[in-house]
Write a protein that holds these residues in place. Structure first.
Motif, PDB file in Angstrom:
ATOM      1  N   ASP A 147      64.123  -8.586  50.797  1.00 18.35           N
ATOM      2  CA  ASP A 147      64.186  -8.768  49.347  1.00 18.35           C
ATOM      3  C   ASP A 147      65.579  -9.158  48.855  1.00 18.35           C
ATOM      4  OD1 ASP A 147      61.502  -8.306  48.695  1.00 18.35           O
ATOM      5  OD2 ASP A 147      61.797  -6.150  48.997  1.00 18.35           O
ATOM      6  N   ASN A 148      66.594  -8.921  49.674  1.00 19.03           N
ATOM      7  CA  ASN A 148      67.930  -9.375  49.259  1.00 19.03           C
ATOM      8  C   ASN A 148      68.518 -10.369  50.272  1.00 19.03           C
ATOM      9  OD1 ASN A 148      68.698  -7.664  51.367  1.00 19.03           O
ATOM     10  ND2 ASN A 148      69.122  -5.947  49.999  1.00 19.03           N
ATOM     11  N   ASP A 149      67.632 -11.078  50.951  1.00 17.01           N
ATOM     12  CA  ASP A 149      68.064 -12.063  51.962  1.00 17.01           C
ATOM     13  C   ASP A 149      69.018 -11.438  52.981  1.00 17.01           C
ATOM     14  OD1 ASP A 149      66.536 -14.257  51.205  1.00 17.01           O
ATOM     15  OD2 ASP A 149      67.987 -14.907  49.709  1.00 17.01           O
ATOM     16  N   TYR A 150      68.786 -10.156  53.275  1.00 18.15           N
ATOM     17  CA  TYR A 150      69.557  -9.452  54.308  1.00 18.15           C
ATOM     18  C   TYR A 150      71.060  -9.498  54.024  1.00 18.15           C
ATOM     19  CZ  TYR A 150      64.961 -10.106  56.360  1.00 18.15           C
ATOM     20  OH  TYR A 150      63.605 -10.130  56.548  1.00 18.15           O
ATOM     21  N   LEU A 151      71.411  -9.639  52.745  1.00 20.22           N
ATOM     22  CA  LEU A 151      72.809  -9.694  52.319  1.00 20.22           C
ATOM     23  C   LEU A 151      73.571 -10.798  53.061  1.00 20.22           C
ATOM     24  CD1 LEU A 151      73.415  -5.828  52.110  1.00 20.22           C
ATOM     25  CD2 LEU A 151      72.724  -7.378  50.272  1.00 20.22           C
ATOM     26  N   MET A 152      72.903 -11.886  53.239  1.00 24.98           N
ATOM     27  CA  MET A 152      73.486 -13.060  53.900  1.00 24.98           C
ATOM     28  C   MET A 152      74.862 -13.396  53.325  1.00 24.98           C
ATOM     29  SD  MET A 152      73.636 -15.772  55.704  1.00 24.98           S
ATOM     30  CE  MET A 152      72.162 -16.353  56.527  1.00 24.98           C
ATOM     31  N   ASP A 153      75.833 -13.572  54.220  1.00 26.84           N
ATOM     32  CA  ASP A 153      77.199 -13.891  53.808  1.00 26.84           C
ATOM     33  C   ASP A 153      77.601 -15.215  54.469  1.00 26.84           C
ATOM     34  OD1 ASP A 153      79.929 -14.113  53.476  1.00 26.84           O
ATOM     35  OD2 ASP A 153      80.364 -12.011  53.933  1.00 26.84           O
ATOM     36  N   ARG A 154      77.444 -16.293  53.727  1.00 24.37           N
ATOM     37  CA  ARG A 154      77.718 -17.616  54.300  1.00 24.37           C
ATOM     38  C   ARG A 154      79.186 -17.803  54.660  1.00 24.37           C
ATOM     39  NH1 ARG A 154      73.134 -20.030  56.197  1.00 24.37           N
ATOM     40  NH2 ARG A 154      71.463 -19.661  54.709  1.00 24.37           N
ATOM     41  N   ALA A 155      80.067 -17.141  53.902  1.00 24.93           N
ATOM     42  CA  ALA A 155      81.500 -17.280  54.205  1.00 24.93           C
ATOM     43  C   ALA A 155      81.801 -16.650  55.558  1.00 24.93           C
ATOM     44  CB  ALA A 155      82.334 -16.644  53.102  1.00 24.93           C
ATOM     45  N   ALA A 156      81.217 -15.481  55.810  1.00 27.17           N
ATOM     46  CA  ALA A 156      81.420 -14.817  57.108  1.00 27.17           C
ATOM     47  C   ALA A 156      80.830 -15.662  58.227  1.00 27.17           C
ATOM     48  CB  ALA A 156      80.774 -13.437  57.093  1.00 27.17           C
ATOM     49  N   GLN A 157      79.699 -16.309  57.936  1.00 26.40           N
ATOM     50  CA  GLN A 157      79.073 -17.179  58.934  1.00 26.40           C
ATOM     51  C   GLN A 157      80.004 -18.346  59.257  1.00 26.40           C
ATOM     52  OE1 GLN A 157      75.788 -19.789  57.715  1.00 26.40           O
ATOM     53  NE2 GLN A 157      74.539 -18.941  59.375  1.00 26.40           N
ATOM     54  N   LYS A 158      80.519 -18.950  58.224  1.00 27.11           N
ATOM     55  CA  LYS A 158      81.385 -20.118  58.411  1.00 27.11           C
ATOM     56  C   LYS A 158      82.661 -19.727  59.156  1.00 27.11           C
ATOM     57  CE  LYS A 158      81.302 -24.072  56.201  1.00 27.11           C
ATOM     58  NZ  LYS A 158      80.797 -24.777  55.047  1.00 27.11           N
ATOM     59  N   ALA A 159      83.221 -18.598  58.789  1.00 28.61           N
ATOM     60  CA  ALA A 159      84.471 -18.165  59.410  1.00 28.61           C
ATOM     61  C   ALA A 159      84.234 -17.590  60.806  1.00 28.61           C
ATOM     62  CB  ALA A 159      85.139 -17.128  58.521  1.00 28.61           C
ATOM     63  N   GLY A 160      82.964 -17.367  61.187  1.00 26.17           N
ATOM     64  CA  GLY A 160      82.670 -16.836  62.509  1.00 26.17           C
ATOM     65  C   GLY A 160      82.832 -15.325  62.621  1.00 26.17           C
ATOM     66  N   ARG A 161      83.029 -14.641  61.479  1.00 20.45           N
ATOM     67  CA  ARG A 161      83.114 -13.177  61.559  1.00 20.45           C
ATOM     68  C   ARG A 161      81.778 -12.615  62.002  1.00 20.45           C
ATOM     69  NH1 ARG A 161      85.822 -14.089  56.833  1.00 20.45           N
ATOM     70  NH2 ARG A 161      84.102 -13.393  55.508  1.00 20.45           N
ATOM     71  N   THR A 162      80.711 -13.200  61.528  1.00 19.80           N
ATOM     72  CA  THR A 162      79.384 -12.938  62.089  1.00 19.80           C
ATOM     73  C   THR A 162      78.807 -14.290  62.432  1.00 19.80           C
ATOM     74  OG1 THR A 162      78.357 -13.045  59.916  1.00 19.80           O
ATOM     75  CG2 THR A 162      78.940 -10.852  60.740  1.00 19.80           C
ATOM     76  N   TYR A 163      77.959 -14.311  63.446  1.00 19.84           N
ATOM     77  CA  TYR A 163      77.452 -15.608  63.901  1.00 19.84           C
ATOM     78  C   TYR A 163      76.378 -16.144  62.954  1.00 19.84           C
ATOM     79  CZ  TYR A 163      76.088 -19.188  67.261  1.00 19.84           C
ATOM     80  OH  TYR A 163      75.826 -20.380  67.876  1.00 19.84           O
ATOM     81  N   SER A 164      75.546 -15.233  62.441  1.00 16.79           N
ATOM     82  CA  SER A 164      74.446 -15.683  61.583  1.00 16.79           C
ATOM     83  C   SER A 164      74.727 -15.454  60.106  1.00 16.79           C
ATOM     84  CB  SER A 164      73.149 -14.954  61.962  1.00 16.79           C
ATOM     85  OG  SER A 164      73.161 -13.626  61.470  1.00 16.79           O
ATOM     86  N   GLY A 165      75.810 -14.763  59.794  1.00 15.80           N
ATOM     87  CA  GLY A 165      76.073 -14.445  58.394  1.00 15.80           C
ATOM     88  C   GLY A 165      75.515 -13.100  57.983  1.00 15.80           C
TER      89      GLY A 165
END
Ligand code: FES
Ligand SMILES: [Fe+2]
Lengths: 170, 429
Positions: free
Chosen positions: B314-332
């Motif tokens: 319901d909250n898109d799993y708190l997707m963080d595109r910035a973290a994804q882009k920076a590689g802090r998490t692989y999927s965001g």
């Protein structure tokens, strides 16, 4: 607020996943490494496959050994007994599956894997008949195959090869 | 790829389904012991294998798992009064004990013995370690109690949690034996999560992204070995046991606690993802327990008052595109658990395996399906008890180990893969 993900994961939305093919047939080459596995591979060859072809390398002894340069002819027999050029076969493969019987020390795995390495083709090796052999015999076969396969599977029943090939859309 | 009939078979676990019948041969985790913390505490609704049940703990501390609905006019007994050795329906006062036997029907004379004729279906509910286990198969086939190590170590050595996963059980379980996803999806967390970081093995994990695999059958299921290059031509092996149908243990990292999962169907569209952490030889440290309680490692944070993850669909799993882009998490998405659940739930409630394109590194998954299909058939045709029911099959360990190149892990790690004694030291790098 209903998020995109919440909608996406409902059963109704899942039914809207489009129904077009998402892959092309891939060429799988299955090679028996010894007489016992040759019998199994022969039986498999009777089945209906998308793009699988079946070979034996049992009569491989006349072929040059690995380490020679790659214009060499290494020879496989397809099951009708015709001679095939290993490099040509590997070059058109998406996956090469080697089948070996537990207790054997497959001599041909090395040269097949070397050809696959040159062509960057993924190799899988399956060991069958493990139930009929001692642990040491099985380990010997494993050790002989380990350097030559990205994926190595010990299958207690022969059925597994067929299941695996179906699962891989061979 | 699976054919539609095979996919249906493995994903449908309701009453009377062939796979559901086989699945009912096993003791499975039903709820956390903490959910029924004391005698006469509130009952808890439990849905397992598409059966709606109610768990309660009576005046004497006896546990029961019974049909949720009153035999009189179908009221949910969740509203019941847990008092004087039974659960009383608040509608007309019918009362049941922990076996589902009706022990009082106030409108009928006691002498008539009417209540003896009323009995709700019930299943055994047994506390072993921090978990209440149930067995939902035929009573005459009830196996001995399970002997998983995490449930047998002293309480200070174990932590367990469960989270709701809004997908079929099989796609969740398959994620657990899909060893090749770790180097991608979870890459960002190996070096930073307090329950993973610092192990020597992590270095091998991150420096060799193309592991080779070996899949070996074992009596209860499979060993899936992934090898990566270590020093001097040796191999670093991570060996994950899968015990049929729904148990895995992840190979250890350094002296961190060992951990793994159980996946238990709630219905065909939901399952419980259970996560245990235990250390075989020592108490968990304060820091470790705090990290687990805070949802680190393989655990997660929750929507308060529930077992639903805080990051959910319901909250898109708190997707963080910035973290994804920076590689802090692989999927965001943050954290191992939600990285897995977000992707597995995204497949839809029941993954359509007729559309998948497996590759040879998926052999662990292919073999697991093969074993389950084979076992379900043997159970249907001949009543053969499936692998993993026998408590001997629970005496396993995951292992991380460095071995010479010509040594098979089934030999080199043979001793280490068997748990000879609860509390023996683990083999880990
Ligand atoms: S890369 Fe594996 S599911 Fe997409
Ligand atoms: Fe994962």
């Amino acid at each position: 607020m209903l998020s995109e993900s919440a909608r996406m994961t409902t059963a109704e939305e899942a039914r809207c996943r489009i129904d077009y093919p998402n892959s092309k047939p891939r060429a799988t080459k299955i090679i028996a490494l010894d007489p016992q596995s040759e019998a199994v591979v022969k039986r498999l060859a009777q089945g209906k496959w998308q793009q699988a072809s079946f070979f034996t390398s049992v009569d491989f002894d006349g072929a040059p050994r690995g380490g020679e340069n790659w214009s060499m002819k290494a020879w496989l027999s397809d099951l009708a007994g015709r001679t095939k050029d290993l490099i040509d076969e590997v070059a058109t493969a998406d996956l090469v599956v080697m089948v070996a019987s537990a207790g054997t020390k497959p001599k041909t795995a090395g040269v097949i894997a070397e050809a696959c390495g040159v062509r960057k083709v993924m190799t899988t090796a399956l060991i069958i008949g493990s139930d009929e052999h001692t642990d040491e015999e099985l380990s010997r076969t494993l050790a002989a195959l380990r350097p030559h396969a990205g994926m190595l599977v010990i299958a207690s029943d022969d059925d597994y090869i067929e299941q695996m090939l179906v699962a891989l859309r061979a | 790829m699976l054919r539609k009939e095979q996919n249906d078979l493995l994903t449908q676990t309701g009453p009377g389904t062939p796979f559901g019948q086989m699945f009912r041969c096993y003791w499975v985790p039903a709820l956390l012991a903490d959910e029924l913390p004391e005698n006469e505490c509130p009952p808890v609704r439990v849905k397992l294998f598409s059966e709606r049940l109610l768990a309660f703990r009576d005046t004497d501390g006896k546990y029961g798992l019974i049909d949720e609905f009153c035999a009189h006019r179908g009221v949910s007994l969740w509203f019941g009064r847990n008092e004087e050795h039974g659960l009383r329906c608040p509608y007309h006062g019918w009362k049941y004990d922990t076996t589902g036997q009706c022990i009082d029907v106030p409108s009928e004379p006691i002498e008539s013995g009417f209540c003896k004729k009323i009995k709700l279906k019930s299943y055994p509910l047994v506390k072993i370690g921090p978990v209440l286990w149930t067995y939902m198969g035929p009573p005459d086939k009830q196996p001995p109690l399970p002997e998983w190590e995490f449930s047998l170590v002293p309480p200070e050595q174990v932590f367990i949690s469960k989270r709701l996963q809004e997908s079929n059980w099989l796609q969740a379980m398959e994620g657990g034996i899909d060893s090749s996803h770790v180097s991608f999806l979870h890459r960002g967390d190996l070096g930073s999560d307090p329950l993973f970081k610092g192990a020597k093995g992590n270095k091998y994990n991150l420096s060799d992204l193309q592991p080779h695999f070996e899949v070996v059958e074992q009596p209860g299921g499979l060993y899936i070995g992934a090898r990566r290059n270590a020093e001097n031509g040796h191999y670093y092996w991570r060996i994950t046991p899968w015990v049929m149908p729904n148990f895995t243990m992840i190979p250890p990292r350094g002296d961190h606690p060992m951990h793994g999962h159980f996946w238990v169907p709630i219905d065909d569209h939901n399952c419980w993802a259970w996560t245990y952490d235990f250390h075989p030889t020592r108490a968990l440290t304060k820091e470790e327990r705090a990290a687990m309680e805070a949802g680190q490692g393989l655990h997660c944070k929750y929507v308060p008052g529930s077992y639903r993850p805080l990051a959910n669909k319901d909250n898109d799993y708190l997707m963080d595109r910035a973290a994804q882009k920076a590689g802090r998490t692989y999927s965001g998405v943050e954290g191992f658990a939600i990285q897995d659940s977000s992707l597995q739930e995204s497949m839809g409630p029941v993954c359509d395996r007729t559309k998948e394109n497996l590759v040879s590194t998926d052999n662990g998954i292919i073999m697991a399906r093969h074993r389950m299909l084979r076992a379900a058939k043997a159970y249907q045709d001949k009543g053969t008890i499936p692998p993993g029911v026998d408590p001997q099959h629970h005496h396993i360990r995951s292992v991380s180990i460095v071995l010479p190149p010509d040594q098979a892990f089934k030999d080199g790690a043979k001793e280490a893969l068997t748990r000879h004694r609860v509390g023996a030291a683990q083999t880990t790098v």
